[in-house]
Write an enzyme that holds these catalytic residues in place. Structure first.
Site, PDB file in Angstrom:
ATOM      1  N   SER A 155       0.800  -1.223   0.000  1.00 19.68           N
ATOM      2  CA  SER A 155       0.000   0.000   0.000  1.00 19.68           C
ATOM      3  C   SER A 155       0.835   1.276   0.000  1.00 19.68           C
ATOM      4  CB  SER A 155      -0.946   0.017   1.209  1.00 19.68           C
ATOM      5  OG  SER A 155      -0.234   0.300   2.392  1.00 19.68           O
ATOM      6  N   LYS A 193       1.375   4.122   7.494  1.00 17.18           N
ATOM      7  CA  LYS A 193       0.569   4.952   6.605  1.00 17.18           C
ATOM      8  C   LYS A 193       0.970   6.427   6.729  1.00 17.18           C
ATOM      9  CE  LYS A 193      -2.331   1.915   4.847  1.00 17.18           C
ATOM     10  NZ  LYS A 193      -1.513   0.765   5.243  1.00 17.18           N
TER      11      LYS A 193
END
Length: 234
Positions: A155, A193
């Site tokens: 991701s 993230k």
């Protein structure tokens, strides 16, 4: 001789690599240089590459390497560094200090605890124990305590972070918008993230369009550290 825009871009890339361990995205470069399109960034990067200041690395997302710096720019950055005064951020100790996190040594390489895997994708179980140590160049670290994590998932590939990479994390409980952080979600799941805070909510953004941004209440997310470096084995 480089143009002002070329110098500005080279300086911006250098500063971001020193701060985050990875180059900025093309969107971030475009915004920093106040350009209307990414094509202008492509032209500037091509010009810097042709003049031998940067190198594009094949088969890696958003991979740029600074080969050399103009003398004038190096002197400018040295002066900035010499005149830098750190900004103190008030805050308490983290609720959960990663076990066996080690202070940075004065010289040479540093042996940091490998705390397990961190998800760059769907969050996995929270990190609990160090499995082994990994040697990290001292130049990659700053002040404070650090630990290492192995990345699992894709991701964050557009931030230059691939599955299997080892990320170096500086322990902190605070983060600025845009920082890449280790986030503990509801005290159960840990994920790597990009951090954004707005109106009492926290967004954890992926760097891959295949993944949606996840939004949580402020009390559901605890910052456990900020990305400062990356190690890749070929």
């Amino acid at each position: 001789m480089l143009t002002k825009k070329q110098l500005d871009l080279l300086e911006f890339i250098h500063v971001r690599v020193q701060r985050d361990g990875v180059p900025p995205s093309f969107d971030e470069m475009k915004e920093a240089l106040d350009l209307r399109s990414k094509s202008g960034i492509h032209r500037l990067i091509t010009a810097l590459e042709e003049r031998g200041f940067i190198r594009r690395l094949a088969h890696r997302a958003r991979a740029l390497e600074i080969v050399k710096m103009p003398d004038a720019l190096s002197q400018k950055l040295e002066k900035k560094s010499a005149g830098f005064t750190p900004r103190v951020v008030e805050g308490g100790k983290p609720d959960q200090t990663p076990p066996a996190a080690m202070p940075v040594e004065a010289d040479g390489s540093v042996s940091l605890p490998m705390m397990g895997q961190i998800a760059a994708g769907v969050p996995i179980e929270a990190i609990a124990h160090a499995s082994h140590n990994v040697a990290v160049p001292h130049s990659m670290l700053g002040k404070g305590e650090h630990y290492a994590l192995e990345v699992k998932g894709d991701s964050m590939i557009e931030a230059g972070i691939n599955s299997g990479d080892v990320v170096i994390i500086r322990e902190t409980t605070t983060a600025d918008n845009g920082d890449i952080v280790v986030a503990l979600v509801e005290d159960q799941e840990a994920t790597l993230k990009k951090f954004r805070r707005s109106n009492g909510a926290i967004a954890l953004e992926a760097a891959n369009p295949a993944y949606e941004t996840r939004v949580f209440r402020d009390d559901q997310v605890k910052v456990q550290g900020r990305l400062v470096g990356l190690i890749r084995t070929y």
